[in-house]
Design a protein around this motif. Sequence first.
Motif, short mmCIF file in Angstrom:
data_model
loop_
_atom_site.label_atom_id
_atom_site.label_comp_id
_atom_site.label_asym_id
_atom_site.label_seq_id
_atom_site.Cartn_x
_atom_site.Cartn_y
_atom_site.Cartn_z
N ASP A 41 0.85 -1.19 0.00
CA ASP A 41 0.00 0.00 0.00
C ASP A 41 0.89 1.25 0.00
N THR A 42 0.48 2.28 0.74
CA THR A 42 1.22 3.55 0.78
C THR A 42 2.23 3.60 1.92
N GLY A 43 2.48 2.47 2.58
CA GLY A 43 3.43 2.44 3.68
C GLY A 43 2.76 2.46 5.03
N LEU A 44 3.52 2.82 6.04
CA LEU A 44 3.03 2.88 7.43
C LEU A 44 3.63 4.09 8.11
N ASP A 45 2.85 4.70 8.98
CA ASP A 45 3.40 5.75 9.85
C ASP A 45 4.29 5.06 10.89
N LEU A 46 5.58 5.07 10.63
CA LEU A 46 6.52 4.35 11.50
C LEU A 46 6.61 4.94 12.89
N ASN A 47 6.07 6.12 13.07
CA ASN A 47 6.09 6.77 14.39
C ASN A 47 4.79 6.55 15.18
N HIS A 48 3.88 5.79 14.61
CA HIS A 48 2.59 5.59 15.29
C HIS A 48 2.81 4.74 16.54
N PRO A 49 2.36 5.21 17.70
CA PRO A 49 2.64 4.48 18.96
C PRO A 49 2.02 3.10 19.01
N ASP A 50 0.96 2.84 18.26
CA ASP A 50 0.30 1.53 18.31
C ASP A 50 1.14 0.43 17.67
N PHE A 51 2.22 0.80 16.97
CA PHE A 51 3.06 -0.21 16.32
C PHE A 51 4.50 -0.17 16.84
N SER A 52 4.70 0.49 17.97
CA SER A 52 6.06 0.71 18.47
C SER A 52 6.76 -0.57 18.92
N ASN A 53 6.01 -1.55 19.34
CA ASN A 53 6.62 -2.78 19.85
C ASN A 53 6.38 -3.98 18.93
N ARG A 54 6.07 -3.72 17.68
CA ARG A 54 5.76 -4.79 16.74
C ARG A 54 6.96 -5.14 15.87
N CYS A 55 6.94 -6.37 15.35
CA CYS A 55 7.95 -6.80 14.39
C CYS A 55 7.59 -6.23 13.03
N LEU A 56 8.37 -5.25 12.56
CA LEU A 56 8.10 -4.57 11.30
C LEU A 56 9.25 -4.81 10.33
N VAL A 57 8.93 -5.23 9.12
CA VAL A 57 9.89 -5.37 8.03
C VAL A 57 9.36 -4.54 6.88
N SER A 58 10.19 -3.70 6.30
CA SER A 58 9.65 -2.78 5.30
C SER A 58 10.55 -2.62 4.09
N LYS A 59 9.93 -2.22 2.99
CA LYS A 59 10.65 -1.96 1.75
C LYS A 59 9.79 -1.05 0.88
N SER A 60 10.41 0.01 0.33
CA SER A 60 9.69 0.88 -0.58
C SER A 60 10.07 0.56 -2.02
N PHE A 61 9.05 0.45 -2.87
CA PHE A 61 9.26 0.22 -4.29
C PHE A 61 8.83 1.43 -5.11
N VAL A 62 8.58 2.53 -4.43
CA VAL A 62 8.18 3.78 -5.06
C VAL A 62 9.41 4.66 -5.25
N SER A 63 9.62 5.12 -6.45
CA SER A 63 10.79 5.92 -6.76
C SER A 63 10.85 7.17 -5.88
N ASN A 64 11.99 7.35 -5.21
CA ASN A 64 12.28 8.56 -4.43
C ASN A 64 11.34 8.77 -3.24
N GLU A 65 10.72 7.70 -2.74
CA GLU A 65 9.92 7.82 -1.54
C GLU A 65 10.26 6.69 -0.57
N ASP A 66 10.34 7.03 0.72
CA ASP A 66 10.63 6.01 1.71
C ASP A 66 9.32 5.37 2.18
N VAL A 67 9.42 4.45 3.12
CA VAL A 67 8.26 3.69 3.56
C VAL A 67 7.30 4.53 4.39
N GLN A 68 7.77 5.60 4.98
CA GLN A 68 6.91 6.44 5.81
C GLN A 68 5.65 6.85 5.05
N ASP A 69 4.50 6.59 5.64
CA ASP A 69 3.21 6.86 5.00
C ASP A 69 2.80 8.31 5.21
N ARG A 70 2.78 9.06 4.13
CA ARG A 70 2.32 10.45 4.17
C ARG A 70 0.97 10.61 3.48
#
Length: 438
Positions: free
Chosen positions: A182-211
């Motif tokens: 999808d469009t990524g994840l808000d990596l700063n969201h407190p509800d996911f702070s203690n979860r196992c997260l693996v990420s990769k962006s396939f969008v040119s010039n954009e990181d995984v952070q969901d804006r």
Amino acid sequence: MSIYDHLIHANQLDNIIVVFSDRSGQAKNLDTITNCLGLKLASTSDYADESTSCSAAMSDADGVYIEEFDIAVLKSNNEQSSQITSLTNNPDIESVEPDVIMTALSQLDYLSGLKDGLYSGANAAITQMRKRLTDANSTSEEIPHIPVNTKYENTKMATWGMQAINANTSYSGRGIKVAVLDTGLDLNHPDFSNRCLVSKSFVSNEDVQDRNGHGTHCIGSACGPLHTATRPRYGVAYDADIYIGKVLSNSGSGSTSWVLDGMRWAINQGCEIISMSLGSRTRVGQGYSPAYERVGRRALEHGSIIIAAAGNDSGRPRYREPVSSPANCPSIMSVAALDEDLGIATFSNAGKDPQSGREVDIAAPGVNIFSSWPLTGMYNSISGTSMATPHVAGVAALICEKYPDLRGTDLWQHLTRHAEPLPHSIMDVGAGIVQCPL
């Protein structure tokens, strides 16, 4: 050319997707492209890192061969387009199709807000065409809204969606890998702070952070936490491992090649479930994408299931539109949306083949869905088949936890066999509303 043909054309990008005959072999396929077109192709097998994107592999080549799928993504220009089209007559090639734009399938109007240039200034024309298509496709057919004798509401403990699928008395998804493309994840969201997260962006010039918000919302529904400080439970597989594949830009759109990248990555990572709340509009009789069908089939063979949104193009009770691509592929599970009384969401697309009715496979909560959101709001309620899809993905993770031997096709069959039937046509809801294992 019809209005719809113009709309489909406006959604196409410069790349071309070539699907080779099944299991035809890498060397032969590369030779076919070289001999017919004189193009130099990179191959995913040339890279030690399995997550290397097609865009990176294509930087010094005319295209890239995706070995896992026997599919090639070719750069195209006006001079090459006629040559590439001629490949359809080659017996070693199953299909040649355009690289089309995929968009996030919620009821938010992403088409009007795209800023990344993928539409090349065509947004206003597309919006106008969609309006004209809606008027042209309207019929006098009245499709009644049939409520079930239950009305669900959000409570302090759980959202209405969690209640409707019986998540509160089920498993956690522990040890199961769920990929959300999808469009990524808000990596700063407190509800996911203690979860196992693996990420990769396939969008040119954009990181995984969901804006954008769409990806964070979908991940929340699929894998949000069991408990929050002040909010109801909104996530199904609260202990699953989350694989974040960014295949849609922050504007909510992306190319087929980006999505193929993400699907390849998720399968190679061993994700049992791949959730895709994205798609492109189809027309009756158009058929499904051979490229996506190839990937869906290969995923099932590798023990993964791809679950995708049916689309939001309908305007019930006046008319129903066909299931979007890639959810209309036979090997990809298509998800329709339900409202709080388990009626069919007004926007939810439908199967249009009266002989099989397989284009919608299952249904899930998709109206006024509360979930996580980026930025200061932290939470949001939105609607769409996008919101229904991660509910099914989360349930699939719970089933995988309970039944370690159920993967791929067996998992698909379990999901549909144990769905709760609804008093609606299977063309609209498939097997019924998805249910968590007890």
